[in-house]
Motif scaffolding. Structure first.
Motif, PDB file in Angstrom:
ATOM      1  N   ASN A   1       0.862  -1.105   0.026  1.00  0.00           N
ATOM      2  CA  ASN A   1       0.117   0.173   0.093  1.00  0.00           C
ATOM      3  C   ASN A   1       0.952   1.396  -0.008  1.00  0.00           C
ATOM      4  N   VAL A   2       0.481   2.205  -0.832  1.00  0.00           N
ATOM      5  CA  VAL A   2       1.259   3.469  -0.958  1.00  0.00           C
ATOM      6  C   VAL A   2       0.110   4.540  -0.999  1.00  0.00           C
ATOM      7  N   CYS A   3       0.723   5.823  -1.075  1.00  0.00           N
ATOM      8  CA  CYS A   3      -0.037   7.277  -1.301  1.00  0.00           C
ATOM      9  C   CYS A   3      -1.310   7.232  -0.536  1.00  0.00           C
ATOM     10  N   SER A   4      -0.996   7.120   0.951  1.00  0.00           N
ATOM     11  CA  SER A   4      -2.180   7.209   1.978  1.00  0.00           C
ATOM     12  C   SER A   4      -2.539   8.534   1.728  1.00  0.00           C
ATOM     13  N   ASP A   5      -3.825   8.487   2.138  1.00  0.00           N
ATOM     14  CA  ASP A   5      -4.591  10.222   2.336  1.00  0.00           C
ATOM     15  C   ASP A   5      -4.108  10.751   3.277  1.00  0.00           C
ATOM     16  N   ALA A   6      -3.461  10.164   4.573  1.00  0.00           N
ATOM     17  CA  ALA A   6      -2.781  10.838   5.629  1.00  0.00           C
ATOM     18  C   ALA A   6      -1.860  11.890   5.084  1.00  0.00           C
ATOM     19  N   ALA A   7      -1.342  11.780   3.766  1.00  0.00           N
ATOM     20  CA  ALA A   7      -0.364  12.882   3.449  1.00  0.00           C
ATOM     21  C   ALA A   7      -1.305  14.363   3.112  1.00  0.00           C
ATOM     22  N   GLY A   8      -2.380  14.193   3.065  1.00  0.00           N
ATOM     23  CA  GLY A   8      -3.160  15.592   3.001  1.00  0.00           C
ATOM     24  C   GLY A   8      -3.773  15.718   1.839  1.00  0.00           C
ATOM     25  N   PRO A   9      -4.723  16.491   1.594  1.00  0.00           N
ATOM     26  CA  PRO A   9      -5.422  16.640   0.189  1.00  0.00           C
ATOM     27  C   PRO A   9      -4.785  17.307  -0.856  1.00  0.00           C
ATOM     28  N   GLU A  10      -3.785  17.973  -0.533  1.00  0.00           N
ATOM     29  CA  GLU A  10      -2.840  18.676  -1.482  1.00  0.00           C
ATOM     30  C   GLU A  10      -1.731  17.721  -2.124  1.00  0.00           C
ATOM     31  N   ALA A  11      -1.558  16.556  -1.385  1.00  0.00           N
ATOM     32  CA  ALA A  11      -0.311  15.700  -1.939  1.00  0.00           C
ATOM     33  C   ALA A  11      -0.813  15.181  -3.243  1.00  0.00           C
ATOM     34  N   PRO A  12       0.138  14.742  -4.152  1.00  0.00           N
ATOM     35  CA  PRO A  12      -0.027  14.230  -5.207  1.00  0.00           C
ATOM     36  C   PRO A  12      -0.738  12.694  -5.239  1.00  0.00           C
ATOM     37  N   LYS A  13      -1.740  12.252  -6.135  1.00  0.00           N
ATOM     38  CA  LYS A  13      -2.316  11.266  -6.088  1.00  0.00           C
ATOM     39  C   LYS A  13      -1.949  10.096  -7.053  1.00  0.00           C
ATOM     40  N   GLY A  14      -2.093   8.851  -6.792  1.00  0.00           N
ATOM     41  CA  GLY A  14      -2.124   7.593  -7.716  1.00  0.00           C
ATOM     42  C   GLY A  14      -0.576   7.164  -7.531  1.00  0.00           C
ATOM     43  N   PHE A  15      -0.040   6.435  -8.623  1.00  0.00           N
ATOM     44  CA  PHE A  15       1.097   5.737  -8.592  1.00  0.00           C
ATOM     45  C   PHE A  15       2.357   6.850  -9.275  1.00  0.00           C
ATOM     46  N   HIS A  16       3.309   6.943  -8.786  1.00  0.00           N
ATOM     47  CA  HIS A  16       4.216   7.760  -9.470  1.00  0.00           C
ATOM     48  C   HIS A  16       4.920   7.306 -11.085  1.00  0.00           C
ATOM     49  N   PRO A  17       4.564   7.883 -12.134  1.00  0.00           N
ATOM     50  CA  PRO A  17       4.887   7.492 -13.558  1.00  0.00           C
ATOM     51  C   PRO A  17       6.449   7.379 -13.647  1.00  0.00           C
ATOM     52  N   GLU A  18       7.155   7.976 -12.698  1.00  0.00           N
ATOM     53  CA  GLU A  18       8.437   7.796 -13.009  1.00  0.00           C
ATOM     54  C   GLU A  18       9.213   6.981 -11.955  1.00  0.00           C
ATOM     55  N   ALA A  19       8.618   6.210 -11.338  1.00  0.00           N
ATOM     56  CA  ALA A  19       8.995   5.487 -10.216  1.00  0.00           C
ATOM     57  C   ALA A  19       8.775   3.916 -10.403  1.00  0.00           C
ATOM     58  N   ARG A  20       9.439   3.145  -9.819  1.00  0.00           N
ATOM     59  CA  ARG A  20       9.195   1.697  -9.672  1.00  0.00           C
ATOM     60  C   ARG A  20       8.763   1.113  -8.385  1.00  0.00           C
ATOM     61  N   TYR A  21       7.854   0.252  -8.193  1.00  0.00           N
ATOM     62  CA  TYR A  21       7.416  -0.593  -7.052  1.00  0.00           C
ATOM     63  C   TYR A  21       7.776  -1.782  -7.142  1.00  0.00           C
ATOM     64  N   GLU A  22       8.741  -2.449  -6.162  1.00  0.00           N
ATOM     65  CA  GLU A  22       9.099  -3.770  -6.401  1.00  0.00           C
ATOM     66  C   GLU A  22       8.864  -4.428  -5.020  1.00  0.00           C
ATOM     67  N   PHE A  23       8.448  -5.739  -5.281  1.00  0.00           N
ATOM     68  CA  PHE A  23       8.388  -6.976  -4.191  1.00  0.00           C
ATOM     69  C   PHE A  23       9.523  -7.510  -4.340  1.00  0.00           C
ATOM     70  N   LYS A  24      10.545  -7.713  -3.365  1.00  0.00           N
ATOM     71  CA  LYS A  24      11.615  -8.459  -3.401  1.00  0.00           C
ATOM     72  C   LYS A  24      11.561  -9.525  -2.512  1.00  0.00           C
ATOM     73  N   ILE A  25      12.079 -10.833  -3.080  1.00  0.00           N
ATOM     74  CA  ILE A  25      11.771 -12.067  -2.334  1.00  0.00           C
ATOM     75  C   ILE A  25      13.253 -12.882  -1.919  1.00  0.00           C
ATOM     76  N   ASP A  26      13.672 -13.089  -0.979  1.00  0.00           N
ATOM     77  CA  ASP A  26      14.824 -14.052  -0.678  1.00  0.00           C
ATOM     78  C   ASP A  26      14.375 -15.447  -0.415  1.00  0.00           C
ATOM     79  N   GLY A  27      14.690 -16.317  -1.132  1.00  0.00           N
ATOM     80  CA  GLY A  27      14.371 -17.640  -0.933  1.00  0.00           C
ATOM     81  C   GLY A  27      15.482 -18.445  -0.283  1.00  0.00           C
ATOM     82  N   THR A  28      16.482 -17.871   0.058  1.00  0.00           N
ATOM     83  CA  THR A  28      17.623 -18.735   0.733  1.00  0.00           C
ATOM     84  C   THR A  28      18.296 -18.508   1.864  1.00  0.00           C
TER      85      THR A  28
END
Length: 343
Positions: A35-62
């Motif tokens: 979960n990202v971009c919480s409304d807790a940042a306030g009404p003036e904060a940018p919304k949605g997913f950042h188009p110049e960013a990466r969102y990653e799930f990293k997984i260690d299996g060893t």
């Protein structure tokens, strides 16, 4: 306040702030939720997913706190209706930790819609109710105690009903469900460790790490009033957590439990807590029910009382936040995408 707006960089753009990470058993396989971009940042904060960013799930299996596989998401800019195109890639082996690697495209789609593939893989990203709840007075008292090495001074009840700090707040949620055969080849057993990362493209053509989230509440407990430590927690690799933060977390826990008088050996207990929370990765056994509890961590379900668990662990005492899962506006669902729809 599991990880909400935890550092100056996160507060600068809430789209890059990971408020929470969850790992649990779904209908078809293992569910990873960021979960990202919480409304807790306030009404003036940018919304949605950042188009110049990466969102990653990293997984260690060893078990070495280094990613063996990563699932990376990119989003386009919002269209006139607020929707965003999304692309999901998988990166394996050395590519999983390589910011310049491209990976293999698994899915493409649009926010707000379920996207799936053969074998059970499916993705949903969009606006959802925040499943996290927290008593604002308690989290501040805990943060102050671990900042100053004092007892947790809870305010006296004023008779009014306690309201969650995130009541009515929405988030942008990324929900990825992976069939077992998409994860098991990267594990020695069925055990994995998961963390989430956001990174922003730089003018020089590289990537700048903004946020990292594994276990809940680590930053609010130990760095709520220490921006330098919060930034360091976000930018350090999990494999470096123990030498970087082990002594500091040990000392901070020892100071608080020493004042509270809950153990005859505060330093030893502090070391035990540091060993539990470092490296800051969420452990999970594939195919099992998630349970984030005081005795052990095995993933994290959307309705686990993670704040109370972590406060009790850090203070070596039963520290209630005076709220339960009923404090959220809408409960999670038993079906994909599991998060509550944003009303």
């Amino acid at each position: 306040m599991s990880h909400h707006l935890d550092s100056p960089a996160a507060r600068a753009d809430a789209r890059l702030n990971i408020s929470d990470l969850y790992v649990f058993r779904g209908e078809r396989g293992t569910v990873l939720t960021m979960n990202v971009c919480s409304d807790a940042a306030g009404p003036e904060a940018p919304k949605g997913f950042h188009p110049e960013a990466r969102y990653e799930f990293k997984i260690d299996g060893t078990g070495d706190a280094v990613e063996d596989v990563a699932f990376r998401l990119r989003f386009d800019a919002q269209d006139a209706e607020g929707s965003q195109a999304v692309e999901l890639c998988r990166l394996v082996g050395e590519e999983a930790s390589d910011d310049m690697a491209e990976g293999t495209v698994l899915l493409t789609g649009t926010t707000g819609r379920v996207v799936g593939a053969q074998g059970g893989l499916r993705l949903w990203a969009g606006r959802a109710g925040d499943p996290f709840w927290m008593n604002p007075a308690v989290v501040e008292a805990v943060g102050q105690a671990f900042q100053h090495g004092t007892d947790v001074e809870l305010p006296a009840p004023d008779g009014d009903e306690v309201t969650s700090l995130f009541s009515g707040k929405k988030v942008r949620s990324i929900v990825l469900e992976l069939p077992d055969d998409a994860l098991l080849p990267f594990t020695r057993s069925r055990d994995i460790g998961v963390w989430g990362v956001t990174a922003l493209a730089t003018d020089a053509g590289g990537w700048h790490r903004v946020n990292r989230c594994g276990l809940p509440m680590v930053s609010p407990i130990f760095a709520q009033f220490d921006d330098e430590l919060a930034e360091k927690l976000n930018r350090t690799e999990p494999a470096d957590d123990i030498p970087t933060f082990g002594a500091e977390i040990t000392d901070r826990v020892a100071a608080v439990v020493g004042v509270r008088g809950t153990t005859s050996d505060p330093h030893h207990y502090g070391q035990e807590v540091a060993d539990r929370v470092l490296p800051d990765i969420l452990p999970y056994t594939i195919g099992t029910p998630a349970a984030f509890g005081f005795a052990s961590f095995n993933g994290r379900a959307l309705n686990d009382n993670a704040g109370e668990v972590m406060f009790s662990l850090a203070t070596d005492s039963a520290l209630s936040i005076g709220l339960t899962k009923d404090a959220v506006d809408a409960p999670p669902t038993p079906y994909f995408p599991y998060v509550a729809a944003a009303a």
